[in-house]
Design a protein around this motif. Structure first.
Motif, mmCIF file in Angstrom:
data_model
loop_
_atom_site.group_PDB
_atom_site.id
_atom_site.type_symbol
_atom_site.label_atom_id
_atom_site.label_comp_id
_atom_site.label_asym_id
_atom_site.label_seq_id
_atom_site.Cartn_x
_atom_site.Cartn_y
_atom_site.Cartn_z
ATOM 1 N N VAL A 1279 0.838 -1.210 0.000
ATOM 2 C CA VAL A 1279 0.000 0.000 0.000
ATOM 3 C C VAL A 1279 0.866 1.250 0.000
ATOM 4 C CG1 VAL A 1279 -1.716 1.294 1.318
ATOM 5 C CG2 VAL A 1279 -1.910 -1.192 1.123
ATOM 6 N N VAL A 1280 1.954 1.239 0.773
ATOM 7 C CA VAL A 1280 2.847 2.397 0.804
ATOM 8 C C VAL A 1280 3.424 2.649 -0.590
ATOM 9 C CG1 VAL A 1280 5.040 3.258 1.700
ATOM 10 C CG2 VAL A 1280 3.419 2.154 3.240
ATOM 11 N N ALA A 1281 3.854 1.583 -1.272
ATOM 12 C CA ALA A 1281 4.421 1.740 -2.620
ATOM 13 C C ALA A 1281 3.367 2.271 -3.589
ATOM 14 C CB ALA A 1281 4.975 0.400 -3.103
ATOM 15 N N ILE A 1282 2.143 1.748 -3.498
ATOM 16 C CA ILE A 1282 1.067 2.219 -4.384
ATOM 17 C C ILE A 1282 0.777 3.694 -4.119
ATOM 18 C CG2 ILE A 1282 -1.410 1.997 -4.837
ATOM 19 C CD1 ILE A 1282 -1.046 -1.040 -4.396
ATOM 20 N N ASN A 1283 0.696 4.066 -2.855
ATOM 21 C CA ASN A 1283 0.420 5.472 -2.525
ATOM 22 C C ASN A 1283 1.512 6.388 -3.042
ATOM 23 O OD1 ASN A 1283 -1.923 4.697 -1.247
ATOM 24 N ND2 ASN A 1283 -1.096 4.857 0.824
ATOM 25 N N TRP A 1284 2.769 5.994 -2.896
ATOM 26 C CA TRP A 1284 3.875 6.813 -3.389
ATOM 27 C C TRP A 1284 3.851 6.910 -4.913
ATOM 28 C CZ3 TRP A 1284 6.926 10.418 -1.702
ATOM 29 C CH2 TRP A 1284 7.247 10.499 -0.350
ATOM 30 N N CYS A 1285 3.534 5.807 -5.589
ATOM 31 C CA CYS A 1285 3.490 5.832 -7.056
ATOM 32 C C CYS A 1285 2.422 6.805 -7.541
ATOM 33 C CB CYS A 1285 3.227 4.433 -7.598
ATOM 34 S SG CYS A 1285 4.622 3.301 -7.447
ATOM 35 N N PHE A 1286 1.246 6.730 -6.946
ATOM 36 C CA PHE A 1286 0.183 7.644 -7.374
ATOM 37 C C PHE A 1286 0.531 9.077 -7.013
ATOM 38 C CE2 PHE A 1286 -2.347 3.921 -8.123
ATOM 39 C CZ PHE A 1286 -3.299 4.326 -9.048
ATOM 40 N N MET A 1287 1.134 9.275 -5.856
ATOM 41 C CA MET A 1287 1.507 10.629 -5.463
ATOM 42 C C MET A 1287 2.536 11.198 -6.436
ATOM 43 S SD MET A 1287 0.952 13.086 -3.312
ATOM 44 C CE MET A 1287 0.173 12.366 -1.873
ATOM 45 N N ALA A 1288 3.508 10.384 -6.808
ATOM 46 C CA ALA A 1288 4.526 10.852 -7.760
ATOM 47 C C ALA A 1288 3.894 11.185 -9.106
ATOM 48 C CB ALA A 1288 5.605 9.781 -7.921
ATOM 49 N N CYS A 1289 2.997 10.319 -9.577
ATOM 50 C CA CYS A 1289 2.333 10.562 -10.866
ATOM 51 C C CYS A 1289 1.531 11.856 -10.826
ATOM 52 C CB CYS A 1289 1.426 9.391 -11.224
ATOM 53 S SG CYS A 1289 2.307 7.869 -11.619
ATOM 54 N N ILE A 1290 0.878 12.094 -9.711
ATOM 55 C CA ILE A 1290 0.051 13.306 -9.598
ATOM 56 C C ILE A 1290 0.917 14.552 -9.674
ATOM 57 C CG2 ILE A 1290 -1.293 14.642 -7.911
ATOM 58 C CD1 ILE A 1290 -2.599 11.912 -7.168
#
Length: 1466
Positions: A1279-1290
Motif C-alpha cells: 500500500v505504501v508503494a502504491i500510494n507513493w506511485c500515485f503521489m509521484a504521478c500526480i
C-alpha cells in the motif's frame, strides 16, 4: 535472601550531573540558534517556467522603488543633491528645512534595524538623495533585484556599475580618492537579525538561580550522602571484625561492606513444632511444606539494600518535583507569551519576554522543552531508584527501608523460528536495559518491627523476617508433621504466646491487594512512559499554533487514559474482592474455643467449621466430615465431601490426601460431626480442622500472587515491535534529515517540522493498537459466558496448535449412566478358578454381596436432600436404590430399599478413594447378621492385584477390555468377611484391611458423549488444531470415546502401549486384533492420503512415565492420541511436553485437571464459577463448543489487533509522506484539515475496525502473530508503494499543467515557522485532495481478511463512516466553493476573487488568503482528474489487498512456498 547492594544504586547519581551539564550545554545552543526561518523548493525555481517550457510571463510596467545609495563621503554620490532653497539633504535621503534627530534616525542606510544590530561599518553611512521610482517594462521575479539595480543605475546616471557594491556584502571607501567602492546599494536583508538575550534579564536570573541552586544543593547532598555512607561502612567493618574475633561462625551478610554484592543463596526457614529450625534445602519429606511458592524469591537473582531517611534528602526530593513543576509552568508561560496571553502583555502584542521577537521565543521554547524532556526522561528512567538516591544507604536491617531488586527474565511466547534481525535488536535492547538498570525489578519496602521487636519487610505479599543468628532476611514456614498422627495430636490448638510468635514470623492471614483510589489511579496512568511521551508531544502541539488539533488529541488521549484506568481499576477491584477475606470464626487457643478474626490465624491453629463458612486458609480436617464447594478454586461443579485424617502413623502426602484437605477460597456447604468411631478418627460434637498454610502460602494465595506478580511474558510481536520501532526511528531520522535538507538556513523550522514528523511516524498508539482486538475479544467472550482473568492469553489462544481434553465431564457427559453388573460363579474345587456369569443389567437381581458392596462402598452424603460426592459414586448408589439413613451410629448408615430382606448397613471404617491407589475400601457392619464385611472398589487393574487369584476369572482382562472397547467405564468390586473385633479393625492399615479379599464382580457404567462433542472436534480439526485426550480412565475406554468423537480418524490402526506387569517392559499391542507389535517404526511409516501415518498410538500412565524416564517420548509424542490412566502430575507433564512442540491448550472440568489447566499456554475450565482462578479462561457453558468459541474469538481478536497495527503504520507512513512533500514546497494543509485527519478519520476508522465480527467457523490457517511476517509486510509495504506511485504521478501531472505553473507558492516570501500561513495555495490543495483519500482508505484496507473475521461488508459502521468521508471530501473538492470547502480552506478564495471567477461566495467570513492570486480553486478538469487519480489510488490499494495479500496470489505463493510450520496430524 542475601542482603546485597545494587551497582545501579551506586551509579545513578551520575544522571544528575549529566542533567546539570545538559542544562549548560543547552543554554549555549540557545545562544547559537538564532536564524531567519525561510524555505523554498530545492529542485525547481518557483514561477520561472510555464508548462510548455517557456518563461513565465513577467510583470508589465512594474513601478519599482530604488534602494538608497549609501556613502561615507557625500562627494562620492553619483549625483549632487538637488534640494529647494532653504532646504538641506538630511540623513533620511530627503530634503528638509531642518534635519532633526527624528528625521535623521530614519536613515535608509540602517535598514530600519535597531542600533545594536547595525554593523559597525554601516553606522557612519549617509544616504545620497533618494532616487525616483523606476518603471520596468518586463519584470521577472527571479531576477527582480538585478533588474531593479540596472534600472536604478540608469536613473542615477552611474557610468560604472562596479563602483557601487551591495550593503553588508561590500562597504564603500572613505574619502573621494583611493581604491574601493564609492558607495553601496542599500538592498537590506529580508529580516533584521533577531534579538538575543543578555541572560541578565530577571527571567533568566530566576531560571539560573533555581537551576544552578538545585544543582549546587544536589552536589552538596551527594557529598554528604557519600560521607555518611563511608562512616556507616567503616562501622560495619569494625563490627564484623569484633564478631569474627568472638565467634568461630562466620556471618553471611553483616561481615560484608554495604556496597559489596553477595551471591550466597538463602533458603526459607522451616520451623517445626518442636522448636527446631532448619532450612528447606534438600529433599522434602512427604509432610513437609514443600509446595511453598516463594522459591522464586530466594534465588541469587534477589539483591537487598538498606536505606535511611534523611531530612536533607527528603527536602531535595520535593525540590526536584518542584523544579519539574516550575519548568512546566515556565514552558506554559512561554507558550502563553507566544499567543500574546502572558500577564501584562500590551494589546495586540506578543513575545514580550523575548524582546517581541517570536523567533527567539520559539528557540527559547525548543531549548527549554528539550531540557524538560531530558529531565522527565531521567526521572522516569530512575523513578524506582529516585527516592533511594535521596536516602542514606546502609545495611538492610539497619535502615528504614529495604530496596529489593529482583531479576526476572521475560518468557518469549510464539517465538518459532529464529530471526537474526529480531535477535540483534533484542540483544541491543537487553544491553540498554542492563545499562539503565531496567533488567532488575526494583521495589522499596518499609522496614517494620513487630510487637516482639522482630524486623521484617513485606515483598510481593510475603513477609521476610530478619534472622538474628544468620543476620539475613528470609521467609518462614512451619512444618506441622509428616504423618496423620502428627496432625491429630495438635487438636488442642496453640497457646496465645506460640500463636503470637508464629504471627511475628509469617504475618497476618490476609492477602492485601492494593487498589489505588481514582485520583492515584489517574496519576499512575498519566505517568507511564507512553503517557509522558504523548503529554510532551501535546506541549509542542499547543505551542506551535496547533492547539486546535492538540485539544482534539488531548481529548482522545484522556479518553483512552480514562478507559484504560477504569478497566484496570475494575479488574484490580475484582481481584481484591476475590483475594481479600476478613471474617470472624471460632479458634481453639489455650485449650478454649474463642472468637478471633481470620487475620489472626497461623499454622497450627485449630478452627471450628460451620456451614456457610468461607475458608481463609488451607487446613487439614482432623475431626468430622465436611461438604465443600470448591467451584471458585478448582472449577469442580459439584460439592466435594472431605474426610478427617485417621489417628495413625500413615504418611501424609499433600498430593494424595486431597480428600483430607480444605482450601482457602472454598465454602463449607455442610458439616457432619463425628460423635463416635471405632478409634481411628477423633470424635467431637464440633467439626474442626488444623490450619496448615495461610496468606500467600495457601493454594489460593499462590494463584492470587501469580496474578498480582506474573512472570513477564513477551510475545513474538512484542519482540518484533522493537524492530519496527527501530525502523520507524530510522525513518523518522530520515524525515528529519529531509527537513534539514529542504529547509536550508532555517534550523527553527527544521526542528519543529522534523519533530512533528517524528511524532507522527512513531505513533504512541502502536502498543495499544496491538491489544485493541484483545479487548474486543474479551468483551465478546464474556457475552458467550467465557470469562477471562488473563487477557494476554487471548492472543495466545489465537495461535493454539494442540488442544488437550480430559474425557469424563469434558468430552463426555458429566455423569456416567449405570449399565449393569457382571458377577462370577465361585469355583467348586480349590484348584479351579471362578468364571463370569452373563452380563446383568438388573442390579437388584444380582448376588447379595455385590448389592451390599455397591450400596456401601462409596463416599456419598446428603446435603439438604441432594446427594453429594463423586458422580460415579452417586450413580452407583442411586442404582442400588438404597438410601442414606439418619443419625448414623458410626460413619454412615445405609438403609435397604422398601420390601428388601436386607438389614441396614453401618459404615464403621472407610478409606476414601485416592487417585494414586485407584481404589477405595469400606468396612460395614450388617445389622441383620452382625457380620463385618470389607468391600474394595476400584479400577479393574487394581482390584485384580488385591484379590485372591482363585477368585479372578481367567478371562478377566479380556472381559474388562471388551467392555472398555464398547465405551464402558468398568469398576471392580472385591469382598471379604472380617471375623475379628471392631477394636482390632481400627488398628489395621488400608493394605491390611484389603488383603485376602475375593473378587465378586464388575460394576459397569456407560460413558456417553455430549451432544456437541463430535461437531466441536470436527471444527477444531477443520481449524488445523490437533486434538488429544488426557484421561484418568482406562486406555480402551479412552480409545473408544476418541473414535466415537472422531478424535481418531476412522480406519486408523491404534497401537496401545502399556507396561507388562511381569517383565516390567513396555509392550505395544494392536487394540483391535490384540496382537503384540514388536516394532512401531514400519507402522508409523505407513503414510495415508493426508500425508501422515495411518497408525495412532495410545499409552497408559505407567507407559507414559516409562517413556519419559527412558527419554523415548519425544519422537512418539505427536503420534500419540490417547493418554490414559494419567494421574494429575502426569497430566501436567504431558501438557508441558506438548507445550515444547507448539502452542497448547487444555480443557477440563476442574478437579484433578487444575494443574494441567494452569500449566498450559491456554487453560479453559468448564466451570459454573465466573470468578474461577483455576485457569485463564472459565466457561459457565459446560459445552465443549466453548473451546471452538474461544479459538474463533481469539483468532478474530489477534487479526483485529494486527489490523489496527497496520492502520497505525499506514497512518504514520501516509502522514510522513505528506510531510516530506510539504517540506519540499514549504507549505502545509490547513488547520481544520489536520483536525479532520487526526480526530475524525484516524480515530473513527481505528475504532470501527474492531467492530467487524469474528468468522462463524475456524479457518484452516491460524492468523499471523508476526508483524514482520510476509502477510503484514506485503500488506503495508504494498500500500505504501502504491500510494507513493500515485503521489509521484500526480505531481508529475501537476507540473505539466498551465494553471499551476507560474502560479506556484513562493515560500521565500513568508516565515515558514508560521505553518498556518502555508495552506492557501495550489500545492497544499492538491496534496490535500490526494492524501485525504489515502487516509480514508487506510482504515478500510485493514478491514479485509475474512478467514478469521466476517467479510468486510459485515462492518456497517465502518462502511458508513468510510462512505460519508468520501462523499464529504468529494463534495468539497468537486463542487463550487461552499461553507464546507471554505472552512477547510480548499476550493475557496477571497470573496472578491471568487466573484471575479464567476462563483458565489458562501455566506460566511473568509480570512484573507495568503496567496498572490487570492484563491486555490482548481479548474474543473483538474478537479476531476485529481479525483480520478485518488479513486484509482484507492481501487489499486484495495485490489492489492484482495488479489495479492488475501487472494489468489497469496494462495499460489502459499502452495509453492509454504512456511515452515509444525506438521501435525489433525
Amino acid at each position: 535472601m542475601t542482603a546485597t547492594a545494587s551497582p545501579f544504586c551506586a551509579r545513578h547519581g551520575k544522571c544528575w550531573s549529566i542533567l546539570s551539564n545538559g542544562i549548560i550545554a543547552a543554554l549555549i545552543v540557545l545562544a547559537l540558534l538564532p536564524s531567519i526561518a525561510l524555505g523554498k523548493p530545492m529542485w525547481n525555481t518557483v514561477n520561472k517556467y510555464a508548462a510548455n517550457g517557456t518563461l513565465c510571463p513577467p510583470q508589465d510596467n512594474a513601478n519599482v522603488e530604488c534602494p538608497a545609495i549609501c556613502v561615507y563621503d557625500i562627494s562620492n554620490c553619483p549625483q549632487q543633491a538637488n534640494c529647494p532653497d532653504n532646504q538641506q539633504l538630511c540623513h533620511d535621503g530627503k530634503c528638509h528645512d531642518d534635519c532633526t534627530d527624528e528625521i535623521n534616525s530614519n536613515n535608509p542606510c540602517f535598514c530600519g534595524w535597531k542600533t545594536k544590530h547595525i554593523p559597525s561599518q554601516a553606522k557612519s553611512l549617509i544616504p545620497c538623495q533618494l532616487l525616483n521610482n523606476v518603471t520596468i517594462s518586463k519584470l521577472y521575479h527571479w531576477e527582480a533585484a538585478a533588474q531593479t539595480r540596472d534600472a536604478c543605475t540608469f536613473e542615477a546616471d552611474i557610468k560604472n556599475q562596479s563602483d557601487f557594491g551591495i550593503w553588508r556584502d561590500n562597504w564603500p571607501r572613505h574619502g573621494s580618492s583611493g581604491s574601493g567602492y564609492l558607495g553601496v546599494w542599500a538592498e537590506c536583508p529580508t529580516k533584521e537579525p533577531q534579538e538575543m538575550y543578555t541572560f541578565h534579564e530577571p527571567m533568566w536570573i530566576a531560571v539560573f538561580s533555581i537551576v544552578f541552586g538545585f544543582v549546587a544543593l544536589l552536589g552538596i547532598w551527594y557529598t554528604f550522602k557519600l560521607t555518611m555512607q563511608f562512616f556507616i561502612r567503616r562501622r560495619s567493618q569494625i563490627s564484623s571484625v569484633h564478631k569474627a574475633n568472638s565467634s568461630s561462625a562466620s556471618l553471611s551478610s553483616s561481615t560484608s561492606a554495604i556496597d559489596a554484592p553477595k551471591n550466597n543463596k538463602r533458603t526459607p526457614l522451616i520451623v517445626s513444632d518442636s522448636g527446631g529450625k532448619h532450612s528447606a534445602s534438600g529433599a522434602a519429606s512427604p509432610g513437609q511444606d514443600d509446595s511453598d511458592d516463594t522459591n522464586d524469591l530466594l534465588s541469587d537473582d534477589i539483591r537487598l539494600s538498606g536505606y535511611k531517611n534523611n531530612i536533607f534528602g527528603t527536602v531535595m526530593t520535593w525540590l526536584l518535583l518542584l523544579l519539574a513543576m516550575l519548568w512546566l509552568c515556565y514552558l506554559l508561560l512561554i507558550s502563553a507569551d507566544y499567543y500574546g496571553s502572558a500577564p501584562n502583555t500590551p494589546e495586540g502584542k506578543s513575545c514580550i519576554y523575548s524582546y517581541y521577537d517570536c523567533t527567539l521565543n520559539t528557540q527559547t521554547f525548543i531549548v527549554m522543552w528539550c531540557l524538560f524532556v531530558f529531565l522527565v526522561v531521567t526521572v522516569n528512567v530512575t523513578r524506582h531508584h529516585l527516592r533511594n538516591f535521596f536516602r542514606i544507604k546502609t545495611l538492610p536491617h539497619k535502615g528504614n527501608f529495604v530496596c529489593v531488586e529482583h531479576k526476572i527474565e521475560a518468557e518469549i511466547m510464539l517465538a518459532g523460528r529464529k530471526n537474526p534481525l529480531v535477535d540483534a535488536v533484542h540483544r541491543i535492547v537487553e544491553v540498554g536495559k542492563h545499562l539503565l538498570g531496567w533488567d532488575w525489578q526494583v521495589t522499596t519496602c518499609p522496614l517494620l518491627t513487630t510487637e516482639s521487636g522482630r524486623r521484617y519487610f513485606t515483598y510481593q505479599c510475603t513477609r521476610f523476617v530478619f534472622d538474628e543468628k544468620d543476620e539475613q532476611f528470609a521467609p518462614y514456614s512451619f512444618s506441622l508433621g509428616d504423618k496423620n498422627s502428627d496432625f491429630t495430636e495438635k487438636a488442642i490448638g496453640l497457646s496465645s504466646k506460640e500463636a503470637a510468635t508464629r504471627a511475628d514470623l509469617i504475618g497476618q492471614n490476609f492477602i492485601e491487594v492494593y487498589v489505588p483510589n481514582w485520583f492515584k489511579a489517574f496519576i499512575r496512568q498519566i505517568t507511564s512512559f507512553i503517557a509522558l511521551y504523548q503529554s510532551l508531544s501535546m506541549l509542542l502541539f499547543y505551542y506551535d499554533f496547533y492547539w486546535q488539533v492538540g485539544v482534539v488529541d488531548t481529548c482522545i488521549i484522556l479518553f483512552a487514559f480514562s478507559f484504560n484506568m477504569v478497566v484496570r481499576k475494575l479488574s484490580e477491584e475484582r481481584l481484591k474482592r476475590m483475594a481479600e477475606h476478613d471474617d470472624y470464626l471460632t479458634v481453639r487457643r489455650n485449650g478454649e474455643w474463642v472468637e478471633l478474626s481470620t487475620r489472626e490465624l497461623v499454622p497450627g491453629d485449630v478452627i471450628q467449621l460451620t456451614a456457610g463458612m468461607h475458608m481463609s486458609c488451607d487446613c487439614i480436617l482432623i475431626c468430622g466430615n465436611a461438604i465443600m464447594d470448591e467451584a471458585s478454586l478448582t472449577g469442580e461443579a459439584l460439592p466435594v465431601r472431605k474426610f478427617p485424617v485417621r489417628v495413625d502413623d500413615t504418611p501424609f502426602d499433600p498430593m494424595i490426601n486431597k480428600n483430607n484437605q480444605l482450601y482457602a477460597g472454598t465454602i463449607v456447604s455442610q458439616v457432619q460431626p463425628l460423635s463416635s468411631s471405632s478409634g481411628d478418627f477423633l470424635t467431637d460434637d464440633r467439626v474442626f480442622a488444623l490450619v496448615r498454610r495461610t496468606g500467600t502460602a495457601s493454594d489460593k494465595g499462590k494463584l492470587v500472587r501469580k496474578i498480582l506478580f506474573p512472570q513477564p511474558v513477551s510475545f513474538v510481536f512484542d519482540e518484533e515491535l522493537k524492530v519496527v520501532l527501530s525502523i520507524l526511528v530510522c525513518y523518522a531520522l530520515f524525515c528529519m534529515g529531509m527537513a534539514i535538507y529542504f529547509y536550508q538556513g532555517s534550523p527553527t523550522a527544521t526542528w519543529l517540522y522534523g519533530m512533528f514528523c517524528m511524532l507522527q511516524a512513531i505513533s504512541p498508539l502502536l502498543p495499544a493498537g496491538l491489544v485493541a482486538g484483545q479487548s474486543m475479544a474479551s468483551y465478546r467472550l464474556k457475552k458467550k459466558k467465557i470469562f477471562c482473568v488473563d487477557p494476554q492469553r487471548i492472543m495466545m489462544a489465537g495461535k493454539v496448535q494442540i488442544f488437550c481434553f480430559d474425557k469424563t465431564g469434558t468430552l463426555t457427559k458429566e455423569g456416567l449412566e449405570f449399565y449393569g453388573v457382571k458377577t462370577i460363579t465361585e469355583p467348586e474345587n480349590a484348584n479351579d478358578t471362578a468364571t463370569f456369569d452373563e452380563f446383568n443389567s438388573d442390579l437388584l437381581s444380582s448376588k447379595e454381596a455385590l448389592q451390599k458392596g455397591i450400596a456401601s462402598c462409596h463416599a456419598v452424603t446428603d446435603l439438604n436432600g441432594q446427594l453429594i460426592g463423586n458422580p460415579v459414586d452417586i450413580e452407583q448408589f442411586q442404582a442400588s436404590q438404597w438410601i442414606l439413613g439418619k443419625d448414623p451410629k458410626y460413619l454412615d448408615r445405609i438403609d435397604p430399599p422398601e420390601g428388601s430382606s436386607f438389614g441396614p448397613l453401618h459404615v464403621v471404617r472407610r478409606f476414601e478413594f485416592v487417585h494414586a491407589r485407584a481404589s477405595m475400601s469400606v468396612a460395614v457392619l450388617d445389622e441383620a447378621t452382625g457380620k463385618v464385611h470389607v468391600f474394595v472398589k476400584g479400577s479393574f487393574e487394581r482390584i485384580k492385584n488385591v484379590s485372591e487369584a482363585s477368585t479372578v476369572p481367567t478371562d478377566y482382562d479380556d472381559a474388562c477390555n471388551r467392555l472398555a472397547r464398547e465405551g464402558c467405564y468398568v469398576l471392580s468390586v472385591a469382598h471379604k468377611v472380617y471375623d475379628q473385633s471392631l477394636d482390632e479393625l481400627r488398628n489395621l492399615s488400608q493394605d491390611e484391611m484389603e488383603s485376602g479379599c475375593a473378587f465378586i464382580g464388575l460394576l459397569v457404567f456407560k460413558n456417553m458423549l455430549k451432544p456437541d462433542t463430535n461437531a466441536a472436534i470436527s471444527e477444531l480439526k477443520a481449524g488445523s488444531t490437533r486434538t488429544v485426550m488426557i484421561t484418568g480412565d482406562t486406555a480402551l475406554t479412552g480409545v473408544y470415546i476418541a473414535r466415537q468423537c472422531s478424535l481418531i480418524p476412522p480406519n486408523n490402526t491404534i497401537i496401545l502401549g502399556d507396561i507388562d506387569k511381569k517383565t516390567g517392559s513396555l509392550v505395544w499391542t494392536n487394540v483391535d486384533t490384540e496382537e503384540e507389535v514388536n516394532d512401531l517404526q514400519p507402522l508409523l511409516q505407513q503414510i495415508g492420503a493426508d500425508g501422515f501415518p495411518t497408525t495412532e498410538l495410545a499409552v497408559t500412565g505407567t507407559a507414559f512415565r516409562f517413556l519419559c524416564e527412558t527419554e523415548q517420548i519425544a519422537p512418539l509424542l505427536l503420534n500419540t492420541r490417547v493418554f490414559a490412566r494419567m494421574q494429575p502430575n502426569d497430566k501436567v507433564h504431558c501438557v508441558q511436553l506438548h507445550m515444547e512442540r507448539g502452542i497448547t491448550a487444555m480443557c477440563g472440568d476442574g478437579g484433578n485437571d487444575c494443574g494441567a489447566l494452569r500449566a498450559a499456554h491456554v487453560g479453559l475450565a468448564l466451570s459454573d464459577a465466573e470468578a474461577s482462578i483455576v485457569s485463564p479462561f472459565a466457561s459457565s457453558n459446560r459445552s465443549i463448543m466453548s473451546c471452538v468459541e474461544l479459538l474463533i474469538q481469539s483468532r478474530a481478536g489477534l487479526a483485529t489487533s494486527f489490523a489496527n497495527y497496520r492502520a497505525l503504520i499506514l497512518y504514520g507512513t501516509t502522514m510522513t509522506m505528506s510531510k516530506l512533500i510539504t517540506f519540499y514546497h514549504a507549505d502545509s494543509m490547513s488547520q481544520d484539515m489536520w483536525m479532520i485527519i487526526d480526530s475524525l478519520i484516524a480515530t473513527s476508522m481505528a475504532i470501527t475496525v474492531t467492530f467487524l465480527p469474528p468468522a462463524k467457523k475456524l479457518a484452516k490457517y491460524r492468523p499471523t502473530a508476526r508483524i514482520l511476517g510476509p502477510e503484514i509486510l506485503a500488506s503495508v509495504l504494498g500500500v505504501v508503494a502504491i500510494n507513493w506511485c500515485f503521489m509521484a504521478c500526480i505531481w508529475v501531472w501537476t507540473y505539466r499543467q498551465s494553471f499551476f505553473r507560474c502560479h506556484e507558492f513562493d515560500s521565500s516570501t513568508v516565515d515558514v515557522v508560521k505553518w498556518w500561513l502555508l495552506g492557501d495555495n495550489y500545492e497544499a490543495a492538491i496534496l490535500t485532495y490526494v492524501i485525504i483519500y489515502q487516509f480514508i482508505n487506510n482504515g478500510f484496507l485493514v478491514n479485509y481478511g475474512y478467514l478469521h473475521r466476517r467479510p468486510w461488508f459485515y462492518n456497517p459502521t465502518l462502511l458508513g463512516i468510510w462512505a460519508s468521508l468520501i462523499i464529504m471530501m468529494s463534495y468539497a473538492e468537486l463542487g463550487p466553493p461552499s461553507r464546507l470547502s471554505c472552512t477547510l480552506r480548499l476550493n475557496c478564495g477571497d470573496p472578491d476573487v471568487l466573484e471575479s471567477m464567476g462563483y458565489k461566495p458562501p455566506s460566511m467570513h473568509i480570512e484573507p488568503y495568503n496567496s498572490p492570486i487570492g484563491n486555490n480553486v482548481l479548474p474543473t478538469y483538474a478537479k476531476w482528474t485529481l479525483w480520478g487519480y485518488s479513486i484509482g489510488n484507492m481501487v489499486a490499494a484495495n485490489l492489492w489487498q484482495v488479489l495479492v495479500v488475501y487472494g489468489p496470489m497469496r494462495n499460489l505463493l502459499r502452495r509453492r512456498h509454504s512456511l515452515r510450520r509444525l506438521k501435525l496430524k489433525l
